[in-house]
Scaffold this motif. Sequence first.
Motif, PDB file in Angstrom:
ATOM      1  N   ARG A 239      -6.839  -0.728  -3.825  1.00 30.41           N
ATOM      2  CA  ARG A 239      -8.278  -0.709  -3.623  1.00 30.41           C
ATOM      3  C   ARG A 239      -8.879   0.493  -4.332  1.00 30.41           C
ATOM      4  O   ARG A 239      -8.190   1.448  -4.670  1.00 30.41           O
ATOM      5  N   GLU A 240     -10.178   0.443  -4.543  1.00 36.86           N
ATOM      6  CA  GLU A 240     -10.866   1.540  -5.206  1.00 36.86           C
ATOM      7  C   GLU A 240     -10.647   2.855  -4.466  1.00 36.86           C
ATOM      8  O   GLU A 240     -10.423   3.904  -5.084  1.00 36.86           O
ATOM      9  N   ILE A 241     -10.704   2.808  -3.141  1.00 41.61           N
ATOM     10  CA  ILE A 241     -10.536   4.037  -2.363  1.00 41.61           C
ATOM     11  C   ILE A 241      -9.110   4.576  -2.473  1.00 41.61           C
ATOM     12  O   ILE A 241      -8.893   5.788  -2.491  1.00 41.61           O
ATOM     13  N   ASP A 242      -8.110   3.674  -2.570  1.00 41.23           N
ATOM     14  CA  ASP A 242      -6.724   4.122  -2.749  1.00 41.23           C
ATOM     15  C   ASP A 242      -6.573   4.859  -4.071  1.00 41.23           C
ATOM     16  O   ASP A 242      -5.945   5.920  -4.144  1.00 41.23           O
ATOM     17  N   ILE A 243      -7.144   4.302  -5.113  1.00 43.24           N
ATOM     18  CA  ILE A 243      -7.053   4.908  -6.438  1.00 43.24           C
ATOM     19  C   ILE A 243      -7.690   6.294  -6.427  1.00 43.24           C
ATOM     20  O   ILE A 243      -7.104   7.270  -6.908  1.00 43.24           O
ATOM     21  N   GLU A 244      -8.878   6.384  -5.850  1.00 48.83           N
ATOM     22  CA  GLU A 244      -9.600   7.654  -5.842  1.00 48.83           C
ATOM     23  C   GLU A 244      -8.859   8.724  -5.039  1.00 48.83           C
ATOM     24  O   GLU A 244      -8.682   9.854  -5.499  1.00 48.83           O
ATOM     25  N   LEU A 245      -8.430   8.371  -3.830  1.00 49.56           N
ATOM     26  CA  LEU A 245      -7.808   9.373  -2.971  1.00 49.56           C
ATOM     27  C   LEU A 245      -6.424   9.785  -3.465  1.00 49.56           C
ATOM     28  O   LEU A 245      -6.055  10.957  -3.387  1.00 49.56           O
ATOM     29  N   MET A 246      -5.653   8.846  -3.983  1.00 57.11           N
ATOM     30  CA  MET A 246      -4.347   9.205  -4.518  1.00 57.11           C
ATOM     31  C   MET A 246      -4.487  10.124  -5.732  1.00 57.11           C
ATOM     32  O   MET A 246      -3.695  11.055  -5.915  1.00 57.11           O
ATOM     33  N   ARG A 247      -5.490   9.891  -6.550  1.00 56.46           N
ATOM     34  CA  ARG A 247      -5.714  10.758  -7.702  1.00 56.46           C
ATOM     35  C   ARG A 247      -6.082  12.167  -7.255  1.00 56.46           C
ATOM     36  O   ARG A 247      -5.618  13.155  -7.821  1.00 56.46           O
ATOM     37  N   ARG A 248      -6.921  12.266  -6.235  1.00 61.80           N
ATOM     38  CA  ARG A 248      -7.338  13.582  -5.754  1.00 61.80           C
ATOM     39  C   ARG A 248      -6.202  14.310  -5.048  1.00 61.80           C
ATOM     40  O   ARG A 248      -5.953  15.496  -5.292  1.00 61.80           O
ATOM     41  N   LEU A 249      -5.517  13.597  -4.173  1.00 64.66           N
ATOM     42  CA  LEU A 249      -4.437  14.238  -3.411  1.00 64.66           C
ATOM     43  C   LEU A 249      -3.253  14.593  -4.301  1.00 64.66           C
ATOM     44  O   LEU A 249      -2.498  15.519  -4.002  1.00 64.66           O
TER      45      LEU A 249
ATOM     46  N   LEU B 197       5.977  -8.800  -6.426  1.00 63.56           N
ATOM     47  CA  LEU B 197       4.772  -8.857  -7.249  1.00 63.56           C
ATOM     48  C   LEU B 197       3.781  -7.760  -6.854  1.00 63.56           C
ATOM     49  O   LEU B 197       3.129  -7.154  -7.711  1.00 63.56           O
ATOM     50  N   PHE B 198       3.669  -7.504  -5.544  1.00 63.55           N
ATOM     51  CA  PHE B 198       2.751  -6.477  -5.064  1.00 63.55           C
ATOM     52  C   PHE B 198       3.186  -5.102  -5.549  1.00 63.55           C
ATOM     53  O   PHE B 198       2.371  -4.285  -5.972  1.00 63.55           O
ATOM     54  N   LYS B 199       4.480  -4.841  -5.478  1.00 62.67           N
ATOM     55  CA  LYS B 199       4.994  -3.561  -5.977  1.00 62.67           C
ATOM     56  C   LYS B 199       4.654  -3.383  -7.453  1.00 62.67           C
ATOM     57  O   LYS B 199       4.233  -2.298  -7.888  1.00 62.67           O
ATOM     58  N   GLN B 200       4.827  -4.428  -8.228  1.00 63.65           N
ATOM     59  CA  GLN B 200       4.554  -4.341  -9.661  1.00 63.65           C
ATOM     60  C   GLN B 200       3.077  -4.084  -9.922  1.00 63.65           C
ATOM     61  O   GLN B 200       2.711  -3.269 -10.789  1.00 63.65           O
ATOM     62  N   ARG B 201       2.202  -4.755  -9.167  1.00 60.72           N
ATOM     63  CA  ARG B 201       0.761  -4.550  -9.353  1.00 60.72           C
ATOM     64  C   ARG B 201       0.372  -3.109  -9.025  1.00 60.72           C
ATOM     65  O   ARG B 201      -0.447  -2.503  -9.717  1.00 60.72           O
ATOM     66  N   ILE B 202       0.958  -2.573  -7.966  1.00 67.16           N
ATOM     67  CA  ILE B 202       0.646  -1.194  -7.584  1.00 67.16           C
ATOM     68  C   ILE B 202       1.084  -0.222  -8.667  1.00 67.16           C
ATOM     69  O   ILE B 202       0.328   0.684  -9.056  1.00 67.16           O
ATOM     70  N   MET B 203       2.301  -0.395  -9.178  1.00 69.28           N
ATOM     71  CA  MET B 203       2.783   0.514 -10.218  1.00 69.28           C
ATOM     72  C   MET B 203       1.985   0.355 -11.508  1.00 69.28           C
ATOM     73  O   MET B 203       1.763   1.335 -12.243  1.00 69.28           O
ATOM     74  N   ASP B 204       1.524  -0.861 -11.795  1.00 65.12           N
ATOM     75  CA  ASP B 204       0.667  -1.073 -12.967  1.00 65.12           C
ATOM     76  C   ASP B 204      -0.643  -0.321 -12.799  1.00 65.12           C
ATOM     77  O   ASP B 204      -1.153   0.294 -13.750  1.00 65.12           O
ATOM     78  N   ASP B 205      -1.208  -0.362 -11.578  1.00 63.34           N
ATOM     79  CA  ASP B 205      -2.455   0.363 -11.306  1.00 63.34           C
ATOM     80  C   ASP B 205      -2.243   1.873 -11.414  1.00 63.34           C
ATOM     81  O   ASP B 205      -3.089   2.600 -11.945  1.00 63.34           O
ATOM     82  N   ILE B 206      -1.120   2.344 -10.893  1.00 57.02           N
ATOM     83  CA  ILE B 206      -0.820   3.779 -10.949  1.00 57.02           C
ATOM     84  C   ILE B 206      -0.756   4.245 -12.404  1.00 57.02           C
ATOM     85  O   ILE B 206      -1.266   5.317 -12.752  1.00 57.02           O
ATOM     86  N   ALA B 207      -0.154   3.443 -13.258  1.00 55.03           N
ATOM     87  CA  ALA B 207      -0.067   3.791 -14.675  1.00 55.03           C
ATOM     88  C   ALA B 207      -1.432   3.674 -15.356  1.00 55.03           C
ATOM     89  O   ALA B 207      -1.829   4.559 -16.129  1.00 55.03           O
ATOM     90  N   ALA B 208      -2.166   2.599 -15.060  1.00 55.71           N
ATOM     91  CA  ALA B 208      -3.445   2.348 -15.720  1.00 55.71           C
ATOM     92  C   ALA B 208      -4.487   3.402 -15.372  1.00 55.71           C
ATOM     93  O   ALA B 208      -5.287   3.804 -16.232  1.00 55.71           O
ATOM     94  N   TYR B 209      -4.487   3.857 -14.120  1.00 55.61           N
ATOM     95  CA  TYR B 209      -5.487   4.825 -13.678  1.00 55.61           C
ATOM     96  C   TYR B 209      -4.960   6.272 -13.698  1.00 55.61           C
ATOM     97  O   TYR B 209      -5.619   7.174 -13.201  1.00 55.61           O
ATOM     98  N   ASN B 210      -3.768   6.426 -14.263  1.00 54.28           N
ATOM     99  CA  ASN B 210      -3.178   7.769 -14.416  1.00 54.28           C
ATOM    100  C   ASN B 210      -3.133   8.509 -13.078  1.00 54.28           C
ATOM    101  O   ASN B 210      -3.559   9.671 -12.974  1.00 54.28           O
ATOM    102  N   ILE B 211      -2.613   7.843 -12.073  1.00 59.49           N
ATOM    103  CA  ILE B 211      -2.517   8.427 -10.737  1.00 59.49           C
ATOM    104  C   ILE B 211      -1.260   9.282 -10.663  1.00 59.49           C
ATOM    105  O   ILE B 211      -0.153   8.792 -10.913  1.00 59.49           O
ATOM    106  N   PRO B 212      -1.378  10.570 -10.321  1.00 60.67           N
ATOM    107  CA  PRO B 212      -0.202  11.443 -10.262  1.00 60.67           C
ATOM    108  C   PRO B 212       0.601  11.236  -8.982  1.00 60.67           C
ATOM    109  O   PRO B 212       0.182  11.641  -7.907  1.00 60.67           O
TER     110      PRO B 212
END
Length: 223
Positions: A50-60, A83-98
């Motif tokens: 979710r948008e909030i997951d992306i934002e908070l994980m990037r900040r934290l 499939l869910f795991k893959q989507r999450i890792m794709d999002d982490i890479a796409a949004y440069n989440i540390p």
Amino acid sequence: TCFNQIQEYLETQFDDVLAEENRIKRNPKFKDSRVHALLYFINPTGHSLREIDIELMRRLGSRANVIPVIARSDSLTPRELVLFKQRIMDDIAAYNIPVFNFPNSEDEDDEETVEENAELRAMMPFAVVGCEEVINEDGRPVRVRSYPWGVVQVDNDEHSDFDRLRYVLLNSHIGDLRDLTQNDIYELYRTEKLSGNTIAGAAANDAASAQQSMSSQPRAVAV
């Protein structure tokens, strides 16, 4: 907000260490209470972050070693979970989440360590199941979640990643987590603090706006 409280707590631990470092005479009883791992629990939607997951994980991620974890993973079928795991890792890479990524140092680590880290990277995000029930199986206690069709064993690697995650946090990678906290995350914060260029205010305001736009709250656990 919940996010502000988490960030403020993480930064307070850094501030305590920084203050101790600046003392002329160090306190031999000083307790370093910095957080070395932060478990970020993701709702098992089966879709993507979710948008909030992306934002908070990037900040934290700038204040702690974030480890993404899928909560209540038994609500997904094995195929849905993959499939869910893959989507999450794709999002982490796409949004440069540390997030904490298991070291990939073939030149420095032995073959067994390299293989273990590769296996752990492939498991991310960890998928866990919680329970409050304990049954007796072959004379030993087993933690389970019961369903009409059977039981899910919390510590069974075929049912949940809980046992591997616990091993990572309390045994195999605690040294790596501490080193990253000290050498990367804390040093970045220390540089920002001493230069008067901390991002806390902006991060808190952005995260607060993100939280207000979402009805459900994410969960994070510090270790």
